[in-house]
Scaffold this active site. Structure first.
Site, mmCIF file in Angstrom:
data_model
loop_
_atom_site.group_PDB
_atom_site.id
_atom_site.type_symbol
_atom_site.label_atom_id
_atom_site.label_comp_id
_atom_site.label_asym_id
_atom_site.label_seq_id
_atom_site.Cartn_x
_atom_site.Cartn_y
_atom_site.Cartn_z
ATOM 1 N N SER A 292 0.798 -1.220 0.000
ATOM 2 C CA SER A 292 0.000 0.000 0.000
ATOM 3 C C SER A 292 0.835 1.275 0.000
ATOM 4 C CB SER A 292 -0.938 -0.056 1.209
ATOM 5 O OG SER A 292 -1.815 1.005 1.166
ATOM 6 N N HIS A 293 0.657 2.092 1.022
ATOM 7 C CA HIS A 293 1.306 3.405 1.081
ATOM 8 C C HIS A 293 2.708 3.325 1.692
ATOM 9 C CE1 HIS A 293 -0.767 2.336 4.682
ATOM 10 N NE2 HIS A 293 0.035 3.119 5.365
ATOM 11 N N ASP B 93 -2.270 6.473 -3.569
ATOM 12 C CA ASP B 93 -1.130 5.838 -2.898
ATOM 13 C C ASP B 93 -0.500 4.719 -3.720
ATOM 14 O OD1 ASP B 93 -3.210 4.042 -2.665
ATOM 15 O OD2 ASP B 93 -2.491 3.257 -0.762
ATOM 16 N N LYS C 44 -11.472 0.116 -1.458
ATOM 17 C CA LYS C 44 -11.522 1.560 -1.610
ATOM 18 C C LYS C 44 -10.834 1.913 -2.926
ATOM 19 C CE LYS C 44 -7.701 2.172 1.661
ATOM 20 N NZ LYS C 44 -7.515 0.918 2.389
ATOM 21 N N ASP D 40 -5.565 2.610 -3.839
ATOM 22 C CA ASP D 40 -6.882 2.584 -3.191
ATOM 23 C C ASP D 40 -7.157 3.816 -2.330
ATOM 24 O OD1 ASP D 40 -5.114 1.849 -1.229
ATOM 25 O OD2 ASP D 40 -6.068 -0.069 -0.732
ATOM 26 N N ARG D 41 -6.103 4.528 -1.940
ATOM 27 C CA ARG D 41 -6.331 5.725 -1.119
ATOM 28 C C ARG D 41 -6.424 6.969 -1.997
ATOM 29 N NH1 ARG D 41 -3.191 5.387 4.537
ATOM 30 N NH2 ARG D 41 -3.676 3.226 5.006
ATOM 31 N N ASP E 70 -0.815 1.475 -4.036
ATOM 32 C CA ASP E 70 -1.638 0.508 -4.767
ATOM 33 C C ASP E 70 -2.953 1.096 -5.278
ATOM 34 O OD1 ASP E 70 -2.541 0.729 -2.145
ATOM 35 O OD2 ASP E 70 -3.417 -1.269 -2.145
HETATM 36 C C1 G16 Z 1 -5.441 -0.539 5.312
HETATM 37 C C2 G16 Z 1 -6.859 -0.965 5.168
HETATM 38 C C3 G16 Z 1 -7.760 0.202 5.488
HETATM 39 C C4 G16 Z 1 -7.461 0.731 6.856
HETATM 40 C C5 G16 Z 1 -6.006 1.035 6.989
HETATM 41 C C6 G16 Z 1 -5.698 1.323 8.415
HETATM 42 O O1 G16 Z 1 -5.186 0.459 4.371
HETATM 43 O O2 G16 Z 1 -7.104 -1.388 3.856
HETATM 44 O O3 G16 Z 1 -9.066 -0.212 5.372
HETATM 45 O O4 G16 Z 1 -8.162 1.902 7.123
HETATM 46 O O5 G16 Z 1 -5.243 -0.073 6.606
HETATM 47 O O6 G16 Z 1 -4.366 1.520 8.572
HETATM 48 P P1 G16 Z 1 -3.754 1.585 10.014
HETATM 49 O O7 G16 Z 1 -4.074 0.297 10.701
HETATM 50 O O8 G16 Z 1 -2.308 1.821 9.759
HETATM 51 O O9 G16 Z 1 -4.411 2.757 10.687
HETATM 52 P P2 G16 Z 1 -4.148 0.274 3.191
HETATM 53 O O10 G16 Z 1 -4.367 1.435 2.279
HETATM 54 O O11 G16 Z 1 -2.815 0.298 3.897
HETATM 55 O O12 G16 Z 1 -4.466 -1.049 2.581
#
Ligand code: G16
Length: 545
Positions: A115-116, A279, A378, A283-284, A281
């Site tokens: 992800s990010h 981000d 997302k 989704d954000r 991947d």
């Molecule tokens: C992931 C989940 C999201 C969630 C986030 C929380 O995001 O897909 O639904 O809100 O983690 O992150 P943390 O636990 O660090 O607050 P992503 O974009 O990293 O896949």
């Protein structure tokens, strides 16, 4: 030829909020990746096996993406899948992977991304399994996967050569068909159905300017195909549009720190009409209007209030879901629309059942995630398109829309303070002490505010009746203010403490305050209540959103 390789369990392979995320070196060492992939296959294998089934595979293009995809393809063949669909060059954004799984009625998919989180040889890698609905596996499945990683003693693979990921078309791996597909085509076709592309084309033709920062991550090709090629936005609208294995050395997290260049542009004298970023991947999303940052919580509320202006949501929305730490701004919109608003734990997987059951149409999280029932992830580019569709119909600026929204619904001042990479045991102790302290806060006053509820959030899924406990400590005051604490589930080094602070302001004459100033007393209270400085030695948060 298929072969069985003996292996032994590797400790600590518990998937977090969004799959398994670790440093590349860990993933690339020994049997780390094959162990996890085999554990997924073992955990989700139907009684009849994988015969006739399709697996979707793709990732965000980060370092180790290609190697991991070759491993997954060989293992899918040996485990009996009939077909693998893989994005060209191994690329599929997370929402595009969800779209492909649904569109092609696949058994599920493996998405390779952290992800990010930063990429590169010293960066992070990740993998997660999404089911047939296109969404992240539910907790009972990730628990089952983890259980399999703890007792694994073999994995199945083939000794076949690498698949040519650059060549669109069909190749064979043992008895399995591998189709390398255009990574953006299915996704673009879906977006065309949801939004009024002719109206968006007219918007750009009228001189509307968008600046989209793809952060050298996966959305570059999607944004280029949609904004510039389909909708006629000016060349250069998409910045940092070439996906790079190390994201150009940057941190592909679309927040106000890592997308500072975009923020500065949007606050500058010649700012475009809309600024957006996505981000690693895809989704954000980050949304910034000329001279105004729209917090993800507000963005969800504003999109929900205006969704009917886009063709896909013309009939209205069935309901909204937001994660618990997300502000209550969307709740006010749901109330006005007469639809339910669900409060779920953090993690997109908790929206899956609500979406599948048709109880909600839009979902969102404070962590820059917004989406709808069009896929089960997302979706960053989707959020930008919905904003564009609304702007095209309303013919107003982002700032005007935000101000009118607050005047109508009131404003939820909201901020998140992150303390990154703190010692894990310090973080654990802090949360434990806070949980103890919270036991007797309900009904008491804190700095002149009466505590209505102080608890550790738990969620009873209204669709399958499953209960998820310990989802974040929250203090809700009688006047509606809120402080929430939780530890991130997505970091790969140390622990990250997140503190979420919110205050509702109904008086329009007080809607123009600077957010940190509007929340100053609650910020101090949140710090002292948890003893953050004393316990962590940190004088200030690492990131303020
Ligand atoms: C992931 C989940 C999201 C969630 C986030 C929380 O995001 O897909 O639904 O809100 O983690 O992150 P943390 O636990 O660090 O607050 P992503 O974009 O990293 O896949």
């Amino acid at each position: 030829m298929n072969k069985t390789v003996a292996t032994i369990p590797i400790a600590g392979m518990k998937p977090g909020t969004s799959g398994l995320r670790k440093k590349v070196v860990e993933f690339a060492s020994g049997h780390y990746l094959p162990n996890f992939v085999q554990a997924v296959f073992d955990a989700v294998k139907p009684e009849a096996g994988f015969a006739g089934q399709t697996l979707v595979v793709g990732g965000d293009g980060r370092y180790y993406n290609r190697e991991a995809i070759q491993t997954v393809i060989r293992m899918a063949a040996a485990n009996g899948f009939a077909r693998v669909l893989v994005g060209q060059d191994g690329i599929l954004s997370t929402p595009a992977a969800s779209c492909v799984i649904r569109q092609h009625v696949a058994f599920g998919g493996l998405i390779l991304s952290a992800s990010h989180n930063p990429g590169g040889p010293d960066g992070d890698f990740g993998i997660k399994f999404n089911g047939a609905n296109g969404g992240p596996a539910a907790e009972k499945i990730t628990d089952a996967i983890y259980a399999c990683t703890e007792k694994i003693n073999r994995f199945l693979t083939t000794d076949t050569p690498d698949v040519d990921l650059g060549r669109i078309g069909v190749q064979q791996v043992e008895g399995m068909r591998v189709e390398v597909i255009d990574a953006v085509a299915d996704y673009v076709a879906l977006m065309r159905k949801l939004f009024d592309f002719p109206a968006l084309t007219r918007l750009f033709a009228s001189g509307f300017r968008l600046s989209f920062d793809a952060m050298h991550a996966v959305t570059g090709p999607y944004a280029h195909a949609i904004f510039e090629l389909e909708l006629g936005a000016a060349p250069g609208t998409v910045r940092n549009g070439v996906p790079l294995p190390d994201f150009g050395g940057h941190h592909p997290d679309p927040n106000l720190v890592h997308a500072k260049e975009l923020l500065d542009r949007m606050m500058g004298p010649d700012a475009p009409d809309l600024g957006a970023a996505s981000d690693g991947d895809g989704d954000r999303n980050l949304i910034i209007g000329r001279g105004i940052f729209i917090s993800p919580s507000d963005s969800l509320a504003m999109l929900a209030a205006n969704a009917h202006l886009a063709p896909a949501y013309r009939q209205g929305i069935a309901g909204i879901a937001r994660s618990m730490p997300t502000s209550g701004a969307a709740d006010r919109v749901a109330q006005a629309l007469g639809v339910p608003c669900f409060e779920t734990p953090t993690g997109w997987k908790f929206f899956g059942n609500l979406l599948d059951a048709g109880k909600v149409t839009l979902c969102g999280e404070e962590s820059a995630g917004t989406g709808s029932d069009h896929v089960r992830e997302k979706d960053g580019v989707w959020a930008v398109l919905l904003w564009l569709n609304i702007l095209a119909v309303r013919q107003q600026s982002v700032k005007q829309i935000a101000h009118e929204h607050w005047a109508h619904f009131g404003r939820n001042y909201y901020t998140r303070h992150d303390y990154e990479d703190i010692d894990s045991s310090v973080a654990k102790d802090l949360m434990q002490a806070l949980a103890l302290r919270m036991r007797d806060l309900t009904g008491h006053e804190l700095e002149g505010r009466l505590v209505a509820t102080a608890d550790d959030f738990s969620y009873l899924d209204p669709v399958d009746g499953s209960l998820s406990k310990n989802q974040g400590l929250r203090i809700v005051f009688e006047d509606g203010c809120r402080i929430v604490y939780r530890l991130s589930g997505t970091g790969t080094s140390g622990a990250t403490l997140r503190v979420y602070i919110e205050r509702f302001e109904g008086n329009p004459t007080r809607h123009g305050m600077e957010t940190q100033a509007a929340l100053a007393d609650l910020i101090l209270l949140a710090e002292s209540l948890a003893g953050i400085r004393v316990r962590t030695g940190r004088l200030a948060p690492s990131v303020i959103t």
